[in-house]
Design an enzyme around this catalytic site. Sequence first.
Site, PDB file in Angstrom:
ATOM      1  N   GLU A 124       0.828  -1.224   0.000  1.00 47.03           N
ATOM      2  CA  GLU A 124       0.000   0.000   0.000  1.00 47.03           C
ATOM      3  C   GLU A 124       0.859   1.271   0.000  1.00 47.03           C
ATOM      4  OE1 GLU A 124      -3.681   0.388   0.124  1.00 47.03           O
ATOM      5  OE2 GLU A 124      -2.785   2.262  -0.522  1.00 47.03           O
ATOM      6  N   GLY A 129       2.254   7.176  -0.676  1.00 50.60           N
ATOM      7  CA  GLY A 129       2.625   7.230   0.750  1.00 50.60           C
ATOM      8  C   GLY A 129       1.447   6.896   1.648  1.00 50.60           C
ATOM      9  N   ILE A 131      -1.606   7.875   1.425  1.00 50.12           N
ATOM     10  CA  ILE A 131      -2.938   7.900   0.799  1.00 50.12           C
ATOM     11  C   ILE A 131      -3.383   6.466   0.515  1.00 50.12           C
ATOM     12  CG2 ILE A 131      -4.299   8.724  -1.162  1.00 50.12           C
ATOM     13  CD1 ILE A 131      -2.081  10.772  -1.723  1.00 50.12           C
ATOM     14  N   GLY A 182      14.783  19.230   1.797  1.00 54.01           N
ATOM     15  CA  GLY A 182      14.888  17.775   1.941  1.00 54.01           C
ATOM     16  C   GLY A 182      13.861  17.001   1.133  1.00 54.01           C
ATOM     17  N   LYS A 200       5.091   4.550 -10.034  1.00 54.91           N
ATOM     18  CA  LYS A 200       3.821   4.522  -9.310  1.00 54.91           C
ATOM     19  C   LYS A 200       2.638   4.290 -10.260  1.00 54.91           C
ATOM     20  CE  LYS A 200       5.792   7.455  -5.733  1.00 54.91           C
ATOM     21  NZ  LYS A 200       6.067   8.854  -5.373  1.00 54.91           N
ATOM     22  N   GLY A 298       7.028  10.978   3.195  1.00 54.39           N
ATOM     23  CA  GLY A 298       7.277  11.362   4.584  1.00 54.39           C
ATOM     24  C   GLY A 298       7.245  10.155   5.490  1.00 54.39           C
TER      25      GLY A 298
HETATM   26  N1  HSE Z   1      10.518  11.474  -4.031  1.00 50.24           N
HETATM   27  C1  HSE Z   1       9.160  11.071  -3.853  1.00 50.24           C
HETATM   28  C2  HSE Z   1       8.255  12.294  -3.994  1.00 50.24           C
HETATM   29  C3  HSE Z   1       8.991  10.412  -2.511  1.00 50.24           C
HETATM   30  O1  HSE Z   1       8.756  13.417  -4.088  1.00 50.24           O
HETATM   31  O2  HSE Z   1       7.045  12.140  -4.076  1.00 50.24           O
HETATM   32  C4  HSE Z   1       7.856   9.475  -2.409  1.00 50.24           C
HETATM   33  O3  HSE Z   1       7.919   8.413  -3.300  1.00 50.24           O
END
Ligand code: HSE
Length: 412
Positions: A124, A129, A131, A182, A200, A298
């Site tokens: 999942e 992330g 969601i 970051g 994705k 995150g």
């Molecule tokens: N580098 C990815 C983003 C992190 O910025 O969405 C999550 O896959």
Amino acid sequence: MVKIAVMGHGVVGSGVVEVLMKNHEGIERRAKEGIEVKYILDLRDFPELPYADRFVKDINVILNDPEVEIVVECMGGVNPAYDFCMGSLKAGKSVVTSNKELVAEKGHELLKVAQENNLNFLFEASVGGGIPIIRPICQCMAANEISAVAGILNGTTNFILTKMITESMPFDDALKLAQNLGYAEKNPTADVDGHDACRKICILASLVCGKHIYPKDVYVEGIRNISLEDVAYAEKFNAAIKLIGLFKVQDDGRIQINVAPRMVSKTSPLAGVSDVFNAICVVGDATDEVMFYGKGAGKLPTASAVVADVIDCVKHRVARKYLYWDAAQEGLIADYHEEVCSMYMRLCSKSTDEIMTIANELCRECIYTDGVNPDEIAIITDIGSYAEQELIAKKFIARGVNVISAMRTLSM
Ligand code: HSE
């Protein structure tokens, strides 16, 4: 008490341990059993942590311990994550991963072995992330024929585009800011060139089609070439530029899948998704459009999805959850030139009247807007295949009109 192992103690792995410890009472109530992290696999030492004694460096400690029923993989990358996950499944342990690269490249092989061994392989957290999107597509929308999925699947690029849109910040400055905060890596290629979003959308498309869709077979375009002028023209067309991972089923049953920046009309909820947020719009024949929105990356949002999968594994130790796709099918993916869409084109010549005359000759119908610079206008062409749109652009150039930039619009 169910014993689990966590592989990788980076951002996500440490978040998983944190959420399991912080919320252990509620998690136990929902899983109907306690969950204990018996091992954490990492090459580094963390002597300051209260659970420092659980760290191991050798995967075989985990593989050879029959008490460990579930292995959580948060290492990232395909290798050695693939060997460790495959080894875990072959040793009779269910696997949960947040690793989109692993699932996009090796999903079919891992799902097959999980199925053969009556185990779960859940992921999942690999898309969006925190969601919920994998479970809703597989379960909540299982009654639907899904015709399209369009997503803002990368937070870093959405942050950069938001800065360009709301503060007129040039791309390079917005990228530097994303790096300082970051969000973006030192080498930002995976994000800004669209590869992360590609992985994705491949996972979501594989779920919908039931066939593995490999990133190497998908057309990908990033956001490096977007200018502040393009952003200004989007505003004039009541649209916003977004990096969209798109999956659509064509009338002939083949699929269109690509990642590209698009002008998204402000009538679409995707246009209003800002900063590092992600959103995914799924079109089902029974539901119509359903939208999922939230934090796509995150520590804790991602850990939330991982721990939910662990709970699901605990609850499905006998009857595995149905989550599967077959090997790739040749000929399933249509060439990106076949996609039917309208295009934004930024045009420049000696006179804007001349551009308008030529545009009227070349396009069936198009929408114009004034130029943000002298001797320029921008148009949105009538819908047609991408091949037809390329031909129109070539004809403009042959007639002395410079096509400064061009971009697909989003239609689902
Ligand atoms: N580098 C990815 C983003 C992190 O910025 O969405 C999550 O896959």
